[in-house]
Design a protein around this motif. Structure first.
Motif, PDB file in Angstrom:
ATOM      1  N   GLY A 298       0.674  -1.438   0.017  1.00  0.00           N
ATOM      2  CA  GLY A 298       0.095  -0.071  -0.084  1.00  0.00           C
ATOM      3  C   GLY A 298       0.927   1.241  -0.049  1.00  0.00           C
ATOM      4  O   GLY A 298       0.468   2.295  -0.234  1.00  0.00           O
TER       5      GLY A 298
ATOM      6  N   ASP B 140      -1.614   4.123  -0.591  1.00  0.00           N
ATOM      7  CA  ASP B 140      -3.229   4.205  -0.804  1.00  0.00           C
ATOM      8  C   ASP B 140      -3.870   3.644   0.274  1.00  0.00           C
ATOM      9  O   ASP B 140      -3.726   2.723   0.930  1.00  0.00           O
ATOM     10  CB  ASP B 140      -2.979   2.725  -1.776  1.00  0.00           C
ATOM     11  CG  ASP B 140      -4.658   2.241  -2.391  1.00  0.00           C
ATOM     12  OD1 ASP B 140      -5.466   2.987  -1.935  1.00  0.00           O
ATOM     13  OD2 ASP B 140      -4.394   1.853  -3.259  1.00  0.00           O
ATOM     14  N   GLU B 141      -4.747   4.613   0.702  1.00  0.00           N
ATOM     15  CA  GLU B 141      -5.378   4.553   1.916  1.00  0.00           C
ATOM     16  C   GLU B 141      -6.474   3.560   2.070  1.00  0.00           C
ATOM     17  O   GLU B 141      -7.074   3.032   2.909  1.00  0.00           O
ATOM     18  CB  GLU B 141      -5.909   5.895   2.481  1.00  0.00           C
ATOM     19  CG  GLU B 141      -7.130   6.485   1.411  1.00  0.00           C
ATOM     20  CD  GLU B 141      -7.325   8.031   1.690  1.00  0.00           C
ATOM     21  OE1 GLU B 141      -7.362   8.346   2.934  1.00  0.00           O
ATOM     22  OE2 GLU B 141      -7.684   8.545   0.769  1.00  0.00           O
ATOM     23  N   SER B 142      -6.892   2.768   0.803  1.00  0.00           N
ATOM     24  CA  SER B 142      -7.825   1.398   0.809  1.00  0.00           C
ATOM     25  C   SER B 142      -6.888   0.304   1.083  1.00  0.00           C
ATOM     26  O   SER B 142      -7.414  -0.512   1.512  1.00  0.00           O
ATOM     27  CB  SER B 142      -8.354   1.318  -0.731  1.00  0.00           C
ATOM     28  OG  SER B 142      -7.236   0.940  -1.724  1.00  0.00           O
TER      29      SER B 142
ATOM     30  N   GLU C 157      -3.400   2.430   6.421  1.00  0.00           N
ATOM     31  CA  GLU C 157      -3.889   3.793   7.122  1.00  0.00           C
ATOM     32  C   GLU C 157      -2.525   4.266   7.505  1.00  0.00           C
ATOM     33  O   GLU C 157      -1.610   3.710   7.951  1.00  0.00           O
ATOM     34  CB  GLU C 157      -4.825   3.565   8.175  1.00  0.00           C
ATOM     35  CG  GLU C 157      -6.325   3.084   7.673  1.00  0.00           C
ATOM     36  CD  GLU C 157      -7.226   2.854   8.633  1.00  0.00           C
ATOM     37  OE1 GLU C 157      -6.975   3.293   9.932  1.00  0.00           O
ATOM     38  OE2 GLU C 157      -8.450   2.468   8.405  1.00  0.00           O
TER      39      GLU C 157
END
Length: 73
Positions: free
Chosen positions: A29, A47-49, A52
């Motif tokens: 991510g 990528d925050e999906s 975090e």
């Protein structure tokens, strides 16, 4: 894509840069990592999906680098 800058306690050695960059680059991510030795900051794009900001902060702390503050954008 989200960006975050983590302010760490002062970094004491250049090998800290390699340790942080290597670990975070391998983390799912996270797209980019840049460690600024003189200012003790870690800049990331992620990528925050998939991950975090607080997960990245926890990883830094597990590596032994306390996070003093976080700025996200």
């Amino acid at each position: 894509m989200k960006k975050a800058v983590y302010q760490l306690e002062p970094l004491t050695c250049p090998s800290c840069i390699k340790k942080i960059e290597t670990t975070l680059t391998k983390t799912a991510g996270i797209d980019s990592v840049k460690v600024l030795f003189n200012s003790s900051k870690v800049k990331t794009e992620f990528d925050e999906s998939m991950i975090e900001s607080n997960n990245i902060q926890e990883t830094l702390q597990k590596l032994g680098y306390p996070v003093l503050s976080v700025k996200t954008s």
